[in-house]
Structure formats: structure tokens, C-alpha cells
Design a protein around this motif. Structure first.
Motif, PDB file in Angstrom:
ATOM      1  N   VAL A   1      15.392   8.475  -5.312  1.00  0.00           N
ATOM      2  CA  VAL A   1      15.038   7.369  -4.627  1.00  0.00           C
ATOM      3  C   VAL A   1      13.850   7.705  -3.631  1.00  0.00           C
ATOM      4  O   VAL A   1      13.700   9.028  -3.472  1.00  0.00           O
ATOM      5  CB  VAL A   1      16.094   6.742  -3.800  1.00  0.00           C
ATOM      6  CG1 VAL A   1      17.279   6.215  -4.671  1.00  0.00           C
ATOM      7  CG2 VAL A   1      16.586   7.816  -2.707  1.00  0.00           C
TER       8      VAL A   1
ATOM      9  N   LEU B   1      10.409  -3.227  -7.480  1.00  0.00           N
ATOM     10  CA  LEU B   1      10.002  -2.418  -8.439  1.00  0.00           C
ATOM     11  C   LEU B   1       8.941  -2.827  -9.514  1.00  0.00           C
ATOM     12  O   LEU B   1       9.148  -4.209  -9.670  1.00  0.00           O
ATOM     13  CB  LEU B   1      11.346  -1.857  -9.461  1.00  0.00           C
ATOM     14  CG  LEU B   1      12.140  -0.620  -8.756  1.00  0.00           C
ATOM     15  CD1 LEU B   1      13.484  -0.637  -9.613  1.00  0.00           C
ATOM     16  CD2 LEU B   1      11.231   0.636  -8.655  1.00  0.00           C
TER      17      LEU B   1
ATOM     18  N   ASN C   1      22.612  -0.620  -3.565  1.00  0.00           N
ATOM     19  CA  ASN C   1      22.995  -0.215  -2.195  1.00  0.00           C
ATOM     20  C   ASN C   1      24.053  -0.375  -1.887  1.00  0.00           C
ATOM     21  O   ASN C   1      24.919  -1.276  -1.696  1.00  0.00           O
ATOM     22  CB  ASN C   1      22.054  -1.419  -1.217  1.00  0.00           C
ATOM     23  CG  ASN C   1      21.901  -1.233   0.113  1.00  0.00           C
ATOM     24  OD1 ASN C   1      22.421  -0.112   0.610  1.00  0.00           O
ATOM     25  ND2 ASN C   1      21.089  -2.137   0.700  1.00  0.00           N
TER      26      ASN C   1
ATOM     27  N   LEU D   1      19.221   4.955  -7.336  1.00  0.00           N
ATOM     28  CA  LEU D   1      18.481   4.222  -8.377  1.00  0.00           C
ATOM     29  C   LEU D   1      18.995   5.078  -9.747  1.00  0.00           C
ATOM     30  O   LEU D   1      19.028   6.223  -9.629  1.00  0.00           O
ATOM     31  CB  LEU D   1      16.856   4.752  -8.026  1.00  0.00           C
ATOM     32  CG  LEU D   1      15.915   4.141  -9.316  1.00  0.00           C
ATOM     33  CD1 LEU D   1      16.080   2.586  -9.414  1.00  0.00           C
ATOM     34  CD2 LEU D   1      14.577   4.318  -8.842  1.00  0.00           C
TER      35      LEU D   1
ATOM     36  N   VAL E   1      21.081   4.118  -0.700  1.00  0.00           N
ATOM     37  CA  VAL E   1      20.527   3.316  -1.667  1.00  0.00           C
ATOM     38  C   VAL E   1      20.444   4.316  -2.856  1.00  0.00           C
ATOM     39  O   VAL E   1      19.947   5.695  -2.789  1.00  0.00           O
ATOM     40  CB  VAL E   1      19.004   2.901  -1.496  1.00  0.00           C
ATOM     41  CG1 VAL E   1      18.172   2.444  -2.547  1.00  0.00           C
ATOM     42  CG2 VAL E   1      18.980   1.833  -0.266  1.00  0.00           C
TER      43      VAL E   1
ATOM     44  N   THR F   1       9.742  -0.781  -0.257  1.00  0.00           N
ATOM     45  CA  THR F   1      10.772  -0.382   0.537  1.00  0.00           C
ATOM     46  C   THR F   1      10.776  -1.341   1.959  1.00  0.00           C
ATOM     47  O   THR F   1       9.716  -1.580   2.250  1.00  0.00           O
ATOM     48  CB  THR F   1      11.129   1.097   0.861  1.00  0.00           C
ATOM     49  OG1 THR F   1      10.109   1.305   1.728  1.00  0.00           O
ATOM     50  CG2 THR F   1      10.937   1.651  -0.562  1.00  0.00           C
TER      51      THR F   1
ATOM     52  N   VAL G   1      18.847  -0.793  -9.250  1.00  0.00           N
ATOM     53  CA  VAL G   1      19.000  -0.262  -7.675  1.00  0.00           C
ATOM     54  C   VAL G   1      20.297  -0.738  -7.161  1.00  0.00           C
ATOM     55  O   VAL G   1      20.763  -2.072  -7.268  1.00  0.00           O
ATOM     56  CB  VAL G   1      17.599  -1.076  -7.070  1.00  0.00           C
ATOM     57  CG1 VAL G   1      17.915  -0.602  -5.409  1.00  0.00           C
ATOM     58  CG2 VAL G   1      16.312  -0.715  -7.596  1.00  0.00           C
TER      59      VAL G   1
ATOM     60  N   TYR H   1      15.873   0.043 -15.279  1.00  0.00           N
ATOM     61  CA  TYR H   1      16.187   0.507 -13.857  1.00  0.00           C
ATOM     62  C   TYR H   1      16.954  -0.346 -13.072  1.00  0.00           C
ATOM     63  O   TYR H   1      16.825  -1.631 -13.024  1.00  0.00           O
ATOM     64  CB  TYR H   1      14.977   0.822 -13.112  1.00  0.00           C
ATOM     65  CG  TYR H   1      14.016   1.810 -13.817  1.00  0.00           C
ATOM     66  CD1 TYR H   1      13.733   3.226 -13.689  1.00  0.00           C
ATOM     67  CD2 TYR H   1      13.107   1.434 -14.719  1.00  0.00           C
ATOM     68  CE1 TYR H   1      13.248   4.022 -14.239  1.00  0.00           C
ATOM     69  CE2 TYR H   1      12.173   2.216 -15.474  1.00  0.00           C
ATOM     70  CZ  TYR H   1      12.382   3.612 -15.489  1.00  0.00           C
ATOM     71  OH  TYR H   1      11.583   4.460 -16.095  1.00  0.00           O
TER      72      TYR H   1
ATOM     73  N   LEU I   1      15.498  -0.628  -1.369  1.00  0.00           N
ATOM     74  CA  LEU I   1      14.577  -0.607  -2.160  1.00  0.00           C
ATOM     75  C   LEU I   1      14.321  -1.756  -2.831  1.00  0.00           C
ATOM     76  O   LEU I   1      15.163  -2.518  -3.642  1.00  0.00           O
ATOM     77  CB  LEU I   1      14.923   0.371  -3.389  1.00  0.00           C
ATOM     78  CG  LEU I   1      13.840   1.120  -4.233  1.00  0.00           C
ATOM     79  CD1 LEU I   1      14.117   2.130  -5.194  1.00  0.00           C
ATOM     80  CD2 LEU I   1      12.929   0.006  -4.874  1.00  0.00           C
TER      81      LEU I   1
ATOM     82  N   ALA J   1       7.327   1.166  -6.056  1.00  0.00           N
ATOM     83  CA  ALA J   1       8.478   0.720  -5.402  1.00  0.00           C
ATOM     84  C   ALA J   1       8.228   0.354  -4.093  1.00  0.00           C
ATOM     85  O   ALA J   1       7.326   1.056  -3.351  1.00  0.00           O
ATOM     86  CB  ALA J   1       9.393   2.044  -5.420  1.00  0.00           C
TER      87      ALA J   1
END
Length: 369
Positions: free
Chosen positions: A75, A103, A52, A60, A58, A118, A50, A48, A100, A116
Motif C-alpha cells: 500500500v 485507484l 480498510n 490492497l 489499509v 489517498t 482495497v 484490485y 486509499l 492511487a
């Protein structure tokens, strides 16, 4: 033993492969885009990433083939009416996903489950490998959340999630600034566990207030998960009873300030830190980049610097230091694009020959079980 190293940077995700004692770039993804975090799920081999993207928000992505191909997935999202307080007297504002920040995989018997964390302080759960997410309202609705506030960010955030490998219903999360929280029932109920921590930046009457502690990073020993380490804003703390009681680890050389901590997966008394001077001056002490290691639960420390630059001003973020599941290989990346790896628990370090963009996070990856 892990055979890949995922390095999340300001301008892409770089996948390094192990070549004897060295690590070499095998491929990259999302080149030029801000990748803030990556996770390798050893249960099924999925990765995975992430992103930004500023104005675009954001994002994923998930890969099933060691990062060769990626698919965008959902997300975490807040519902209309959810609000976030910042603990500074301002009125609550509508909650919106800003970052995020963490994880984590669920337990071995929970295929597809992810957690997750945040900014602004919400914990989310997915049971379908990130295709959908649900806000853990039992934590979000705690009245103490109105006291949480941002550390380096304007809003509070969950940056560390620890799932107990013996019982995946047991969760621990760390919040800047909101303390450490524990659940024994997969997030259905929560209690704050910061006894023994203190916040030197608060007035004396609020020094031990649990809801405003600022743990920078929380990690647990994989084979002894009641043993926890926290790099706090104003020190290092350790717990040997699952967080019920914390003990300050005094005199960490050359400084108790920092962001990153890693713990050996089998030896809970062995941990590593990358100290910085202080909050107001986030550079190595005396410009010497070092890693501090303890092998006796914080009673003493060694400064590991073989192969590290003697004149450097690198800072290592919360997720910028990692140890693999063998307990021997270490890696850390810095805000100035440095990447160093060690094959022997930090005794010797080797700098990557690749000049990277600023590094947000590093993570080891191994083949699925």
C-alpha cells in the motif's frame, strides 16, 4: 461490453455476472471485511481490491483470475517527516495513510502503471502493478496543500483520478477539499484548474479560491477527454476544454447536491447524477430515489425512476455510480445496501434480489484487451 460488476461493501467484495438483463452473484471475497474500492484493469485483466480494516489499517489485494484468488500487495506509505495540514489552523501532523480513496490505471502503453489517491491528500504511482509505490512529491510539495482541508473526513483526500486516454502523461485529480489539479508531464508539475467554480460554504472573499473548492467527484468522457463533469459540494460543473474553464450547470432536479456522477463514454453531453436533499440531510428529496440524466450538456434533465423505490432514504457515495464502456449499462449501490442496474441508460432500473451490506463503490469489469 462489461460482463462483471464489482460491488465493494462494508462486509466484502461481491462479484456479479451478467445474465441477460439481470446480474447475479457469481462469487464473493473478503467476506465480513470492509472493502472500500475495487478496480478492474482491462489492459491485463488484473483486479484490485482495497480494504480498510480499522485498527489493522489499509490493505490492497490483487487478483489475476477474476477474483477467485487474491494476493496482498503493498500500500502507499508516507515517509518519516511527511506532514499533513488540515487547513483549520491546527499544527501539521505526521502524514499517515488513512484511506486509499481512488485507484486508476495508467495508459495503454504503460503496462503495470497505477495511480492511487489517498487521505491525507497524497497521489502515489506504481509501475509494477502495486508491488511498490512512490509519492508524487511535485503535488505533495505544492505550497497550496497547506490550505487543503477535509470534506466529510478530517483530512483532505484525492478521490478522483482521470488519465487522458490520448496521452497518458496528462492527469487530472480532484481533491476534497483542494480543487482540481492538472499535470501534462506524468505528475512532474501541476497547476490548479478551478476557474468558474465557486464554494458557497466559504466567506465571499474566498468564494472562488481554487485551493479550497470541494469537488465531490470528477469524471471525463473516454472518447472526448477534454469534456469533464464535476459533482461539487454546492452544485454541478462542466468543462469542455480540459478544465481550463468551468461552467455551473444550474437547476439540476430535484437538487444540485450529491456525490456521484457518471458520463457516457462516447457522448460527452450525456451524464447521470443521483441527487440528495442537502449536506445537512443526506437523503433523497421527498424520499423518492431518482437518477437525473442530461443528454444536452446540462441544458435540460430527465428524472429516471422506473423501477426505483418511491419511498427510500438511500445515499449514493462518490464511487457508487458507474456506466460501462458500452454507455448503455448503468449500476449504482447505496449506503443501505441497495443495488440497482439498468440495461438502457437508466430508462428502466432493476433492483438486485440480494440484500447487500452498505455499498461503498461499484465498478464494471470486462475481459482484458
Amino acid at each position: 461490453m462489461s460482463d462483471r460488476l464489482l460491488v465493494s461493501t462494508r462486509k466484502g467484495l461481491f462479484v456479479f455476472a451478467a445474465k441477460s438483463d439481470a446480474w447475479e452473484i457469481e462469487r464473493h471475497a473478503f467476506l465480513g471485511e470492509n472493502v472500500t474500492l475495487a478496480l478492474a484493469d482491462a489492459r491485463d485483466g488484473h483486479w484490485y481490491a482495497v480494504l480498510n480494516l480499522g485498527h489493522f489499517g489499509v490493505k490492497l489485494h490483487r487478483s489475476a483470475d477474476l477474483g477467485r484468488n487474491w494476493t496482498e500487495i503493498a500500500v502507499p506509505a508516507y515517509a518519516e517527516g511527511d506532514t499533513c495540514a488540515t487547513g483549520d489552523g491546527k499544527p501539521p501532523a505526521p502524514a499517515k495513510l488513512q484511506l486509499l480513496w481512488s485507484l486508476a490505471c495508467g495508459g495503454a502503453g504503460e503496462p503495470g502503471r497505477l495511480w492511487a489517491g489517498t487521505i491525507p491528500g497524497g497521489l502515489f504511482r506504481s509501475d509494477d502493478r502495486g508491488d511498490s509505490w512512490q509519492l508524487v512529491r511535485a503535488l505533495w510539495d505544492r505550497p497550496e496543500r497547506s490550505q487543503w482541508f477535509g470534506g466529510g473526513y478530517d483530512a483532505p483526500g484525492i478521490h478522483s483520478i482521470c488519465v487522458d486516454p490520448r496521452d497518458a502523461r496528462v492527469l487530472r485529480v480532484a481533491i476534497s477539499c483542494g480543487g482540481v489539479w492538472h499535470s501534462a508531464d506524468s505528475g512532474a508539475s501541476w497547476n490548479v484548474t478551478t476557474r468558474g467554480m465557486f464554494a458557497a460554504y466559504m466567506p465571499p472573499e474566498r468564494r472562488e479560491d481554487p485551493a479550497i473548492q470541494d469537488p465531490h467527484r470528477l469524471v471525463q468522457c473516454a472518447h472526448a477527454p477534454d469534456h469533464l463533469w464535476v459533482q461539487h459540494h454546492n452544485g454541478v460543473f462542466r468543462s469542455v476544454d480540459g478544465g481550463r474553464q468551468w461552467h455551473e450547470v444550474a437547476d439540476v432536479p430535484p437538487s444540485v447536491f450529491g456525490f456521484a456522477v457518471a458520463v457516457h463514454p462516447r457522448d460527452p453531453a450525456t451524464a447521470w447524477f443521483v441527487p440528495a436533499l442537502k449536506d445537512e440531510c443526506r437523503v433523497p428529496v421527498d424520499g423518492r430515489l431518482v437518477v437525473a440524466r442530461t443528454r444536452d450538456g446540462g441544458a435540460s434533465f430527465e428524472l429516471l425512476r422506473d423501477g426505483l423505490p418511491s419511498h427510500a432514504y438511500d445515499l449514493v457515495y462518490r464511487h457508487g455510480l458507474a456506466v460501462d464502456d458500452s454507455g448503455d449499462r448503468l449500476a449504482f449501490g447505496s449506503t443501505t445496501g441497495g443495488l440497482w442496474t439498468s440495461p438502457d441508460q437508466g430508462e428502466r432500473w432493476r433492483a438486485s434480489q440480494t440484500r447487500l451490506p452498505p455499498v461503498h463503490a461499484v465498478a464494471f469489469a470486462r475481459a482484458a484487451a
